[in-house]
Design an enzyme around this catalytic site. Structure first.
Site, short mmCIF file in Angstrom:
data_model
loop_
_atom_site.label_atom_id
_atom_site.label_comp_id
_atom_site.label_asym_id
_atom_site.label_seq_id
_atom_site.Cartn_x
_atom_site.Cartn_y
_atom_site.Cartn_z
N THR A 176 -6.82 9.23 9.65
CA THR A 176 -6.45 7.96 9.02
C THR A 176 -6.13 6.89 10.05
O THR A 176 -5.50 5.89 9.73
CB THR A 176 -5.25 8.16 8.09
N LYS A 220 0.85 -1.20 0.00
CA LYS A 220 0.00 0.00 0.00
C LYS A 220 0.88 1.25 0.00
O LYS A 220 1.74 1.40 0.87
CB LYS A 220 -0.90 0.00 1.23
N GLY A 239 -6.34 3.74 11.95
CA GLY A 239 -6.96 2.44 11.71
C GLY A 239 -7.18 2.08 10.25
O GLY A 239 -7.89 1.12 9.95
N THR A 240 -6.56 2.82 9.33
CA THR A 240 -6.78 2.52 7.91
C THR A 240 -6.25 1.15 7.51
O THR A 240 -6.88 0.41 6.76
CB THR A 240 -6.13 3.59 7.00
N GLY A 241 -5.06 0.78 8.02
CA GLY A 241 -4.50 -0.52 7.67
C GLY A 241 -5.34 -1.68 8.20
O GLY A 241 -5.59 -2.65 7.49
N CYS A 242 -5.79 -1.53 9.45
CA CYS A 242 -6.66 -2.57 10.05
C CYS A 242 -7.95 -2.69 9.25
O CYS A 242 -8.40 -3.80 8.90
CB CYS A 242 -7.00 -2.19 11.49
#
Length: 260
Positions: free
Chosen positions: A205, A173, A207-210
């Site tokens: 942003t 990403k 918690g975007t990866g989770c």
């Protein structure tokens, strides 16, 4: 109803970790379950402290889930130590599981460490080979490959290196690192696939990866292909960021239920 399990740490303000994962599973119309690996005292500004859950309790949570409600997909997030990695890997190897999405969580959005980088070799050896798809961001991919990633071509080189560590596919990403688009690159061992959405000018942003990895897992559980699952997740995360509720004084959380 499709069932999705998250194996990850908690976030007491509800924007990341298992809380974000279960919100995402619900937004996709799937049934969410969780195995807690760590309790994280954090907010939108900082990580205050972390308490790891004992390997015995992690294993017993896994046992409780699998003896009753077998998941159709699994998202693995924060595994802060080698013992947690070993117990999760050993347990899952004994199960007939599919659709494993692994987000190699190393840092909170504000930059605070969530994993001892000295455990990197264990993460590569024990956890990476479990992944049907691994979803590192640029910083995580740099740590995994020990190389600088400064362009889309570098992302492709890094993706090949990570693929050779044993995962079935890898999605790197880019976040806000390159160009005017948010570009993610999937490598499946043969071909590269690019996924683009417009960037959103926001600090919210957390918690975007989770959320993104959980959206992929939920979409896979619904019998979508990997490419379509990533597209579905990209569209979802774009909307969740764009409609963020602007909560907190730092990097605020997303709006997981913006469609409702």
């Amino acid at each position: 109803m499709k069932k999705v399990l998250t194996i990850a740490g908690s976030d007491c303000i509800g924007g990341a970790g298992i809380q974000a994962d279960i919100k995402t599973f619900s937004a996709f119309g799937t049934y969410g379950m969780s195995v807690v690996t760590a309790v994280v005292a954090e907010n939108t500004c900082r990580v205050i402290d972390i308490q790891d859950v004992s390997p015995i309790i992690i294993e017993k949570q896994l046992q409780a889930v699998f003896e009753d409600v077998v998941p159709d997909a699994i998202k693995i997030g924060m595994l802060a130590n080698i013992e947690a990695m070993k117990v999760v890997a050993n347990f899952l190897k004994k199960q007939k599981v599919k659709n494993i999405v692994i987000d190699p969580v190393m840092y909170a959005k504000n930059g605070d460490a969530l994993m001892d980088i000295n455990n990197m070799s264990s993460l590569i050896e024990i956890i990476v080979p479990l992944a049907d798809v691994l979803t590192p961001n640029i910083a995580e991919a740099q740590h995994l490959t020990d190389m600088k990633i400064l362009s889309k071509d570098d992302m492709k080189i890094a993706a090949k290196k990570i693929y050779e560590m044993g995962c079935k596919s890898v999605l790197i990403k880019s976040g806000n690192n390159f160009d005017d688009e948010s570009i993610d690159i999937l490598y499946d061992g043969k071909d590269f696939h690019l996924f683009e959405t417009p960037k959103v000018d926001t600090k919210n942003t957390h918690g975007t990866g989770c959320t993104f990895s959980s959206a992929i897992a939920a979409s896979l559980a619904l019998d979508n292909s990997l490419e379509n699952s990533i597209r579905n997740a990209k569209d979802y995360i774009f909307g969740a960021i764009k409609n963020s509720p602007n909560i907190g004084h730092g990097n605020g959380p997303l709006n997981h239920f913006y469609k409702f």
